[in-house]
Design an enzyme around this catalytic site. Sequence first.
Site, PDB file in Angstrom:
ATOM      1  N   LYS A  66      33.824  45.199  36.086  1.00 30.63           N
ATOM      2  CA  LYS A  66      33.028  44.623  34.989  1.00 30.63           C
ATOM      3  C   LYS A  66      32.427  45.740  34.141  1.00 30.63           C
ATOM      4  O   LYS A  66      32.436  45.665  32.914  1.00 30.63           O
ATOM      5  CB  LYS A  66      31.891  43.757  35.556  1.00 30.63           C
ATOM      6  N   GLU A 105      35.893  38.994  50.066  1.00 29.37           N
ATOM      7  CA  GLU A 105      34.623  39.467  49.500  1.00 29.37           C
ATOM      8  C   GLU A 105      33.555  39.650  50.571  1.00 29.37           C
ATOM      9  O   GLU A 105      32.626  40.431  50.390  1.00 29.37           O
ATOM     10  CB  GLU A 105      34.109  38.481  48.439  1.00 29.37           C
ATOM     11  N   HIS A 132      61.546  32.251  52.311  1.00 29.50           N
ATOM     12  CA  HIS A 132      62.704  32.737  51.559  1.00 29.50           C
ATOM     13  C   HIS A 132      62.342  33.894  50.638  1.00 29.50           C
ATOM     14  O   HIS A 132      63.113  34.259  49.762  1.00 29.50           O
ATOM     15  CB  HIS A 132      63.327  31.565  50.785  1.00 29.50           C
TER      16      HIS A 132
HETATM   17  O1  PA5 Z   1      31.209  34.904  45.678  1.00 33.11           O
HETATM   18  C1  PA5 Z   1      30.704  35.294  44.638  1.00 33.11           C
HETATM   19  O2  PA5 Z   1      29.473  35.451  44.533  1.00 33.11           O
HETATM   20  C2  PA5 Z   1      31.520  35.574  43.393  1.00 33.11           C
HETATM   21  O3  PA5 Z   1      32.866  35.576  43.615  1.00 33.11           O
HETATM   22  C3  PA5 Z   1      31.186  34.531  42.319  1.00 33.11           C
HETATM   23  O4  PA5 Z   1      31.457  33.260  42.814  1.00 33.11           O
HETATM   24  C4  PA5 Z   1      31.973  34.736  41.026  1.00 33.11           C
HETATM   25  O5  PA5 Z   1      31.886  36.049  40.604  1.00 33.11           O
HETATM   26  C5  PA5 Z   1      31.423  33.814  39.940  1.00 33.11           C
HETATM   27  O6  PA5 Z   1      30.063  34.060  39.717  1.00 33.11           O
HETATM   28  P1  PA5 Z   1      29.135  33.098  38.907  1.00 33.11           P
HETATM   29  O7  PA5 Z   1      29.079  31.794  39.580  1.00 33.11           O
HETATM   30  O8  PA5 Z   1      27.803  33.793  38.906  1.00 33.11           O
HETATM   31  O9  PA5 Z   1      29.705  32.978  37.517  1.00 33.11           O
END
Ligand code: PA5
Length: 438
Positions: free
Chosen positions: A415, A280, A301
């Site tokens: 989303k 990310e 394996h």
């Molecule tokens: O790194 C990030 O910001 C995302 O991966 C969030 O952790 C994930 O989408 C969960 O978001 P939230 O804590 O707002 O529910």
Amino acid sequence: MLKVDLSAVRSFVNVDPLMNEAIRALDVLDRRTGAGNDFLGWLDLPENTSEELVAACEAVVEDWKKAGINLVVAVGIGGSYLGAKATLEALSHTFSSQLGAPQVVFAGHNLSEDYHSELLDLMEQRETAVIVISKSGTTTEPAVAFRIVKEWMEKRYGQEQARQRIVAVTDAARGALKGLADREGYRTFVIPDDVGGRFSVLTPVGLLPIAAAGFDIRALLQGARDMAALCREQSEANPAIQYAAARNALYRSGKKIEILVNFTPKLQYIGEWWKQLYGESEGKQGLGIFPASVNFTTDLHSMGQYIQDGERTLFETVLSVEAPKRNLEIPIDPENLDGLNFLAGRRMEACNRMAELGTRLAHIDGGVPNIRLEMPRIDEYHLGALYFFFEKACGISAYMLGVNPFDQPGVEDYKKNMFALLGKPGYEEQTREIQKRI
Ligand code: PA5
């Protein structure tokens, strides 16, 4: 402390020219002058996490112990899930649930009806408490799971008791979860505004479920603190500089895929946490190393053939542990029908070590550069150090790549489609458009 061995990178690429570049990127990160610099609160967590916060986490755990809680359901996804999951997998007895120990389990990290129905079956058998974690307070997966779990808790325990068994970890002011927690009167922990999800393992997002599982969050923070000091060094002795420089040197030479390798199943979820952190943070604008992970020797394996012999765009980062917790000798067999008496009296770990060394040499021969990260032990202290090391190296590495490590614009696209398909109010136009495509 964690050591970085680049000897099997240097035979493939020249890392040295990138060390200075990494030091400059570190300077930008530490001076807070780079892209996304409003999300650098994680840099201060090791030093600035207060005694009050740690004590408040421990107090929740103590209350739950007194109330006979033997199941904690932690609801969250992505950065609000993976750090705690990785830590618990690393530190817990592998068979703790079968041994009947109190358990922390997870929910809201998928939308599977079967998973959550089976979770309710487990809750039926236990005395349950819930930690609901969402920074934004609006993420669909944990919100749906929490609605189900909350209803179940209220039916089982009544509204007042359920309220005492639910803790929310969320933003100080924003989001639906904050509103819900305030209205219900849940105990609440704050995720700082300037800490993004994937950098939040050292906030209550990670600290509370880790404490709830009985682990020492003070040692976790101490490890992170000691690593933070090392990772401020503007020199090649800084492990985060070494790692960031090496992986960027490899990327620029055409190695586009990094595989995080472990040789113990305890570290499997460290791989999952690391993939989110790097994927990310770096995968944007058509750039970025693709982070993958494997669990050896199991995956030798299955994935071993490709790594040895497939397209040569890979490099490996091996997370090697110096000492296992336990000691298990291979017994002698007078009949030696399996031919293994040459191993009799030696530790199983000796085989694992030689598997690791043999694999490293084979993969290097096959054209796969190898970064080796050596951690002394798997415990709270060294995990805290490992998390901070990877986070710091990630910030440096992404700046070297030229991207903002602290946003994730690409995560929104699925989303939008999902909301359009589900008919969420406000998405009418997108619903019409997407209907034409299916
Ligand atoms: O790194 C990030 O910001 C995302 O991966 C969030 O952790 C994930 O989408 C969960 O978001 P939230 O804590 O707002 O529910």
